[in-house]
Scaffold this motif. Structure first.
Motif, PDB file in Angstrom:
ATOM      1  N   GLY A   1      37.207  25.293  41.262  1.00 24.30           N
ATOM      2  CA  GLY A   1      37.853  24.042  40.908  1.00 24.30           C
ATOM      3  C   GLY A   1      39.366  24.164  40.933  1.00 24.30           C
ATOM      4  O   GLY A   1      39.923  25.250  40.767  1.00 24.30           O
ATOM      5  N   ALA A   2      40.021  23.032  41.141  1.00 22.07           N
ATOM      6  CA  ALA A   2      41.481  23.033  41.222  1.00 22.07           C
ATOM      7  C   ALA A   2      42.110  23.529  39.927  1.00 22.07           C
ATOM      8  O   ALA A   2      43.086  24.298  39.940  1.00 22.07           O
ATOM      9  CB  ALA A   2      41.978  21.625  41.554  1.00 22.07           C
ATOM     10  N   GLU A   3      41.550  23.109  38.779  1.00 24.15           N
ATOM     11  CA  GLU A   3      42.125  23.548  37.510  1.00 24.15           C
ATOM     12  C   GLU A   3      41.944  25.044  37.321  1.00 24.15           C
ATOM     13  O   GLU A   3      42.893  25.755  36.928  1.00 24.15           O
ATOM     14  CB  GLU A   3      41.469  22.799  36.353  1.00 24.15           C
ATOM     15  CG  GLU A   3      42.057  23.183  34.995  1.00 24.15           C
ATOM     16  CD  GLU A   3      41.399  22.435  33.844  1.00 24.15           C
ATOM     17  OE1 GLU A   3      41.766  22.715  32.682  1.00 24.15           O
ATOM     18  OE2 GLU A   3      40.518  21.592  34.106  1.00 24.15           O
ATOM     19  N   GLU A   4      40.758  25.548  37.643  1.00 25.29           N
ATOM     20  CA  GLU A   4      40.508  26.984  37.497  1.00 25.29           C
ATOM     21  C   GLU A   4      41.392  27.796  38.444  1.00 25.29           C
ATOM     22  O   GLU A   4      41.939  28.849  38.064  1.00 25.29           O
ATOM     23  CB  GLU A   4      39.026  27.294  37.763  1.00 25.29           C
ATOM     24  CG  GLU A   4      38.078  26.820  36.681  1.00 25.29           C
ATOM     25  CD  GLU A   4      37.723  25.343  36.836  1.00 25.29           C
ATOM     26  OE1 GLU A   4      38.262  24.695  37.766  1.00 25.29           O
ATOM     27  OE2 GLU A   4      36.935  24.832  36.025  1.00 25.29           O
TER      28      GLU A   4
ATOM     29  N   ARG B   1      43.465  32.198  29.035  1.00 25.01           N
ATOM     30  CA  ARG B   1      42.811  31.132  29.794  1.00 25.01           C
ATOM     31  C   ARG B   1      42.266  31.672  31.119  1.00 25.01           C
ATOM     32  O   ARG B   1      41.162  31.300  31.543  1.00 25.01           O
ATOM     33  CB  ARG B   1      43.803  30.003  30.071  1.00 25.01           C
ATOM     34  CG  ARG B   1      44.249  29.251  28.823  1.00 25.01           C
ATOM     35  CD  ARG B   1      45.285  28.206  29.181  1.00 25.01           C
ATOM     36  NE  ARG B   1      44.716  27.155  30.012  1.00 25.01           N
ATOM     37  CZ  ARG B   1      45.411  26.411  30.864  1.00 25.01           C
ATOM     38  NH1 ARG B   1      46.716  26.642  31.011  1.00 25.01           N
ATOM     39  NH2 ARG B   1      44.824  25.469  31.566  1.00 25.01           N
TER      40      ARG B   1
ATOM     41  N   GLY C   1      44.311  26.940  39.563  1.00 27.25           N
ATOM     42  CA  GLY C   1      45.677  26.907  39.028  1.00 27.25           C
ATOM     43  C   GLY C   1      45.850  27.878  37.879  1.00 27.25           C
ATOM     44  O   GLY C   1      46.890  28.540  37.759  1.00 27.25           O
ATOM     45  N   ILE C   2      44.839  28.014  37.034  1.00 21.46           N
ATOM     46  CA  ILE C   2      44.922  28.946  35.903  1.00 21.46           C
ATOM     47  C   ILE C   2      45.003  30.385  36.402  1.00 21.46           C
ATOM     48  O   ILE C   2      45.829  31.185  35.919  1.00 21.46           O
ATOM     49  CB  ILE C   2      43.705  28.749  34.970  1.00 21.46           C
ATOM     50  CG1 ILE C   2      43.802  27.400  34.248  1.00 21.46           C
ATOM     51  CG2 ILE C   2      43.592  29.898  33.974  1.00 21.46           C
ATOM     52  CD1 ILE C   2      42.554  27.014  33.489  1.00 21.46           C
TER      53      ILE C   2
ATOM     54  N   ARG D   1      40.037  27.213  46.748  1.00 19.66           N
ATOM     55  CA  ARG D   1      40.132  25.917  46.071  1.00 19.66           C
ATOM     56  C   ARG D   1      39.901  24.774  47.058  1.00 19.66           C
ATOM     57  O   ARG D   1      39.178  23.817  46.776  1.00 19.66           O
ATOM     58  CB  ARG D   1      41.507  25.798  45.441  1.00 19.66           C
ATOM     59  CG  ARG D   1      41.708  24.508  44.643  1.00 19.66           C
ATOM     60  CD  ARG D   1      43.183  24.267  44.374  1.00 19.66           C
ATOM     61  NE  ARG D   1      43.886  23.995  45.614  1.00 19.66           N
ATOM     62  CZ  ARG D   1      45.051  24.544  45.966  1.00 19.66           C
ATOM     63  NH1 ARG D   1      45.639  25.431  45.183  1.00 19.66           N
ATOM     64  NH2 ARG D   1      45.618  24.228  47.113  1.00 19.66           N
TER      65      ARG D   1
ATOM     66  N   ASP E   1      45.984  31.417  39.394  1.00 23.62           N
ATOM     67  CA  ASP E   1      47.241  31.612  40.125  1.00 23.62           C
ATOM     68  C   ASP E   1      48.393  31.820  39.151  1.00 23.62           C
ATOM     69  O   ASP E   1      49.230  32.717  39.348  1.00 23.62           O
ATOM     70  CB  ASP E   1      47.506  30.398  41.014  1.00 23.62           C
ATOM     71  CG  ASP E   1      48.711  30.592  41.906  1.00 23.62           C
ATOM     72  OD1 ASP E   1      48.602  31.329  42.903  1.00 23.62           O
ATOM     73  OD2 ASP E   1      49.779  30.020  41.597  1.00 23.62           O
ATOM     74  N   GLU E   2      48.453  31.015  38.109  1.00 27.98           N
ATOM     75  CA  GLU E   2      49.537  31.144  37.134  1.00 27.98           C
ATOM     76  C   GLU E   2      49.511  32.514  36.466  1.00 27.98           C
ATOM     77  O   GLU E   2      50.561  33.148  36.283  1.00 27.98           O
ATOM     78  CB  GLU E   2      49.403  30.043  36.079  1.00 27.98           C
ATOM     79  CG  GLU E   2      50.531  30.049  35.059  1.00 27.98           C
ATOM     80  CD  GLU E   2      50.381  28.985  33.994  1.00 27.98           C
ATOM     81  OE1 GLU E   2      51.394  28.650  33.356  1.00 27.98           O
ATOM     82  OE2 GLU E   2      49.238  28.501  33.786  1.00 27.98           O
TER      83      GLU E   2
ATOM     84  N   VAL F   1      38.227  31.821  32.777  1.00 30.36           N
ATOM     85  CA  VAL F   1      37.768  31.447  34.114  1.00 30.36           C
ATOM     86  C   VAL F   1      37.041  32.616  34.774  1.00 30.36           C
ATOM     87  O   VAL F   1      36.006  32.443  35.437  1.00 30.36           O
ATOM     88  CB  VAL F   1      38.971  30.997  34.973  1.00 30.36           C
ATOM     89  CG1 VAL F   1      38.537  30.749  36.417  1.00 30.36           C
ATOM     90  CG2 VAL F   1      39.608  29.737  34.394  1.00 30.36           C
TER      91      VAL F   1
END
Length: 1016
Positions: free
Chosen positions: A938-941, A1004, A943-944, A932, A946-947, A1008
């Motif tokens: 991307g930061a959003e991807e 989600r 984060g998804i 990242r 990782d979560e 990704v």
């Protein structure tokens, strides 16, 4: 100091040796004609030298003799033929040791009482009143008799001081101990209040006829533990006498109460007795001085604050209308023992104590015997809080006396005997210090003096009670003892006063504090126990009987049952608690730990009711309960520390089998430590950083379990080598962790994927080295697969070159040759997680150097290699998902699960790690974070992904914790599923939300992955 032959030491030198600080002045005083008998009697001189302040004792004795001489002269002038009082005194001092010790002891410790004797010299005989053994401890009746003739305030003040002389004499000589002295002072105060009320009533008989007035003793007077000089706290309650209007009766009672207060508080030529303080009444100084009983009750039921109920704990009738006083106590005491049920009761009491300390002037805090940290209030507040919480159900705790209550708390198991004994000793010492400080000038103070002479007198006055040498270093001894006791008080105050169990116990409903079978069964069923009959049997087995163990269990169980009920399986929690208690039943520290140490009891309740893994581990090593009470006990231990411990245990074993048993014992304890910490964090009962995210907890668990298993493998390796080769194997040998093991991401139920590599030592043939390495690798696997009730540690070497058909162990050069000629792209991908975990460290590092160019190719992956990885991933999804498994909730191979995220991250690593050194890690989350930061995702991807990875890892860990065996899917059994939900933070009844959230998060993530891994 020896005196040379033929010479005698001077009188001043002799006096100096006896403890006089101004021997010249003392020598002058002893030259008086009336003191010839004193100077010539070494016994009397020695007795003076044994007092707290010999100089003060001699000066006061001179003043007493002078006052008696004046009386003798007056009587002689009037023609009375009586023996001179001076002669009677001196002869008695010589002949009667008890009186000598008492009189001189008082004169040497109290300037104020010396002043009283100078004004009323005949009162010296009050100290001879209690010579008979049966009369050593006067009671209330004796004091009432002593004060009974007082018809006016001054005569009452004189009689009060006369009685005080006897109390002080017995105290200073050690005839009475601290509790007896404090009780005598309280009885004297009671008798004084009664005498003062009689004087007030005699002065206004019409007021006495209009009302019934009762005086309620509060504070130390009410608790029967008064100081020498203290405000005497009271509350006044009144009712109208027959036929009198209530308002007139209250006015009359108020006049009587005010007169009583003036009699005791006013300062005249005869001094003062003590201030009477009525500010503990409802509304304090702003409220009416006298109320009716109904008015008192209305206030306490509607408006009273927590501290007011704490104050009422010591209330007792002391004067006036006895029946009304008893009615008052009978009416308010039930309210006292309900106070702990008030919202925030425990925290209110704790906050009040903190405010008291905060309000002490900074210049005085280190001298405060009463209010400061480590002072008397620390003992009193801790004892009172325990009384108010536990006294609701245990009437034996309902004492107004601090030391009696402390003894009852110890007898009932609420406080450990050692802790209670230490507090008792400290309280007695600090109160004795306070008493002797006040005695000097009869002034209300609880500050330790700063003047050296005052400290010397104080130290010498306590020397006889505590075995110090009066003439050596009384000040140093005093300071040492004071600081030691203060430290102990503060330590135990923090331990008892802030005990988490207190707050939980205070929140129990009244009926829960003691468990009657019928009520308990109904309550258990309401709490969610599926089998209340079995639960009652467990409770009966744990808490029945009169033993101390049963008493402590009766204190613990009501609280524990509530904590068990907060879990998905209360029945299992209680059953496990009984098993642990039975296993540790004769271990003295176990119940003491749960009662006293931090959050140990709550932690244990959470651990025992959260599933099977942690309780099973604990039941095989119950002593691990101790970890739950140690603030550092739940922190994971580093790999080096664990390996050192295991290797030492292996070295002490006689056989490889015994060695692996020892290694497993350490592993079992450490797995319990990790599982317990995990469960406790999930419940929020352990303090942790406010910003700690679930992912950080997953990383902590993965690292801890990986370190534990690595140390265990190292122990098995050492055992295997020692069995045949002793200290050194013919070949250097290393174990390489693969998969989640190498990635430092093991879960509780993960296998340990490994590769074995060796390198012949100098002078050893390759065949001999290979045979030795193969034997060691096989022995490691055999030892770790021996049957055990512990969670298995399966060593899996199937990721080696050629898989199951290839050699179990290879040399470094053999690995190099294979990877150079035969390996496939998936094997390079597998090497992304390779890291040395045991054995020869240098060889492990050389293996890493060998594989780095392979797993981090210089120009990234070629297109055909990327296609091959994608093809293998798709095939795995299609073929390896277990039959019947839901692809939406399978944590490893399902949609958006661990495999999806890990393969995506690994593809990024193989393509870009040659240019981005931060990607050269075996760990998934750090690699994703670097990707990242580098803009590869991307930061959003990121984060998804990782979560999703964290959630899937937590679910796998939860399944193992709950079921005691590994699994990649959510349990189907209701209680197990609820327990997984509880671990993940979902309240009961929200299991559907948990499953919906899992599907949403992983869906989600899959979106990704479709873009990043499969290229859209």
């Amino acid at each position: 100091m020896s005196v040379p032959q033929g010479r005698r030491s001077s009188p001043s030198t002799q006096l100096l040796r006896r403890g006089f600080t101004d021997p010249a002045a003392a020598d002058t005083l002893l030259d008086a004609p009336d003191l010839v008998a004193v100077r010539s009697d070494p016994v009397l001189l020695d007795a003076l030298g044994m007092t707290a302040d010999p100089d003060l004792a001699l000066r006061s004795l001179v003043r007493l003799i002078e006052a008696l001489s004046v009386g003798d002269e007056v009587r002689a002038a009037s023609g009375e033929e009586v023996r001179p009082e001076t002669q009677v005194l001196l002869e008695t001092l010589v002949a009667a040791k008890p009186l000598r010790d008492r009189l001189l002891g008082v004169l040497g410790a109290s300037e104020a009482l010396g002043d009283h004797l100078a004004r009323h010299p005949g009162d010296w005989q009050a100290m001879a009143t209690f010579d008979a053994a049966a009369d050593l401890h006067p009671d209330l009746g004796d004091f009432e008799t002593c004060l009974g003739d007082a018809a006016d305030p001054d005569s009452l003040r004189i009689a009060y001081r006369r009685c005080l002389l006897g109390i002080a004499a017995r105290d200073l000589c050690g005839t009475t101990d601290l509790p007896a002295t404090a009780a005598e002072l309280a009885d004297l105060a009671t008798a004084t209040l009664r005498a003062a009320l009689r004087i007030a009533e005699a002065a206004a008989p019409e007021d006495a006829d209009r009302c019934r007035l009762a005086v309620i003793g509060m504070g130390k007077c009410g608790g029967h533990e008064l100081n020498y000089v203290s405000d005497v706290d009271v509350i006044f309650v009144a009712e109208a006498a027959d036929g009198a209007p209530e308002d007139e009766a209250l006015q009359a009672a108020t006049r009587l109460a005010s007169h009583l207060m003036r009699i005791c508080s006013d300062n005249t030529a005869e001094g003062t007795i003590w201030p009477v303080d009525a500010n503990l009444r409802p509304e304090g100084r702003n409220g009416p001085l006298v109320r009716t009983l109904a008015s008192h009750l209305a206030y306490y039921q509607r408006w009273a604050k927590t501290w007011e109920f704490q104050a009422l704990l010591k209330a007792r009738p002391v004067a006036g209308d006895a029946r009304l006083g008893r009615e008052y106590i009978d009416a308010v005491h039930p309210l006292v023992w309900q106070a702990a049920e008030r919202e925030n009761f425990v925290s209110d009491v704790q906050q009040m104590r903190r405010r008291v300390v905060d309000n002490i002037p900074a210049a005085q805090v280190d001298r405060e015997l009463k209010l400061g940290p480590g002072g008397l209030r620390d003992v009193e507040f801790a004892v009172q809080l325990l009384q108010l919480v536990h006294g609701r159900a245990d009437a034996s705790l309902r004492s107004g006396s601090t030391l009696d209550a402390l003894s009852a708390l110890a007898a009932g198991g609420y406080v450990g005997r050692a802790d209670a004994g230490a507090l008792d000793d400290a309280y007695r010492f600090l109160r004795s210090m306070e008493h002797h400080i006040q005695l000097y000038r009869m002034r209300r103070t609880h500050l330790v003096p700063e003047d050296e002479a005052d400290l010397r007198r104080l130290g010498r006055s306590l020397a006889g009670l505590y075995g110090w040498d009066r003439r050596a270093e009384p000040v140093a001894e005093l300071r040492r003892a004071w600081k030691r006791y203060a430290r102990e008080v503060r330590r135990l105050h923090e331990k008892l006063f802030y005990r988490p169990l207190l707050d939980a116990a205070a929140q129990l409903e009244p009926g829960e504090v003691r468990l009657s079978p019928r009520a308990a069964g109904q309550r258990l069923e309401a709490l969610g126990y599926m089998d209340p009959s079995a639960a009652l049997r467990h409770i009966e087995a744990l808490a029945s009987g009169v033993t101390r163990k049963a008493a402590i269990q009766r204190t613990l169980l009501p609280v524990l049952l509530g904590w068990f009920a907060d879990s998905a399986d209360p029945d299992a929690g209680l059953l496990n608690f009984r098993k642990v208690s039975d296993a540790l039943g004769k271990t003295p520290w176990y119940l003491r730990l749960l009662r006293d140490e931090g959050a140990a009891a709550e932690n244990l309740a959470r651990v025992l009711s959260a599933g099977r893994l942690a309780p099973d581990l604990l039941l095989r090593a119950p002593e691990a309960v101790a970890l739950l009470g140690d603030p550092e006990g739940l922190r994971p231990r580093g790999r080096d520390h664990l390996e050192q411990e295991i290797l030492a245990a292996v070295g002490r074993a006689d056989t490889p089998e015994q060695a692996v048993v020892a290694a497993r014992g350490v592993r079992r304890r450490e797995l319990f430590r990790t599982a317990a910490a995990d469960l406790i964090r999930a419940y929020g009962t352990e303090e942790r950083p406010a910003d700690q995210e679930p992912g950080e907890a997953v990383d902590l668990i993965g690292g801890a379990v990986s370190d534990i298993n690595a140390a265990t493998v190292a122990g098995a390796l050492r055992a295997a080598v020692r069995a045949q080769w002793g200290d050194e194997l013919p070949t250097r040998f290393a174990v390489i962790g693969m998969g989640r093991f190498g990635g430092h991401e093991l879960g509780y139920g993960s296998d340990a994927d490994v590769l074995f590599v060796h390198e012949p030592r100098e002078g050893v043939g390759e065949q001999e080295a290979s045979r030795a390495a193969f034997a060691v690798a096989n022995e490691i696997r055999r030892l770790l697969q021996l049957p055990t009730a512990d969670p298995p540690l399966l060593v899996d070497a199937d990721l080696r070159p050629e898989g199951k058909t290839g050699p179990l162990v290879r040399t470094l050069s053999s690995y190099a040759a294979y990877y150079r000629r035969w390996s496939l792209v998936w094997e390079f991908q597998a090497l992304l997680r390779a890291a040395p975990v045991a054995g020869d460290r240098e060889l492990g590092e050389r293996f890493v150097e060998l594989i780095d160019p392979l797993r981090y190719p210089e120009n990234g992956l070629k297109d055909d290699s990327v296609r091959e990885i994608r093809r293998l991933k798709a095939r795995m999804e299609a073929e390896r998902l277990p039959r019947g498994a839901d692809p939406q909730t399978h944590t490893k191979l399902g949609r958006g699960g661990l495999s999806d995220v890990e393969w995506t991250v690994q593809l990024l690593q193989m393509n870009h790690a040659h240019a981005e050194p931060g990607l050269r890690t075996t760990r998934t989350r750090p690699a994703l974070a670097v990707a990242r930061e580098c803009g590869l995702i991307g930061a959003e991807e990121a984060g998804i992904l990782d979560e999703a990875w964290v959630l899937a890892s937590r679910v796998r860990n939860a399944v193992m914790l709950v079921r005691g065996r590994p699994g990649d899917t959510f349990p189907t059994e209701g209680r197990e599923l609820a327990a997984v939900g509880r671990y993940l933070g979902y309240e009961p009844g929200h299991i559907g939300d948990m499953l919906d959230d899992y599907r949403r998060i992983t869906r989600r993530a899959r979106g990704v992955i479709e873009d990043l891994f499969y290229g859209g």
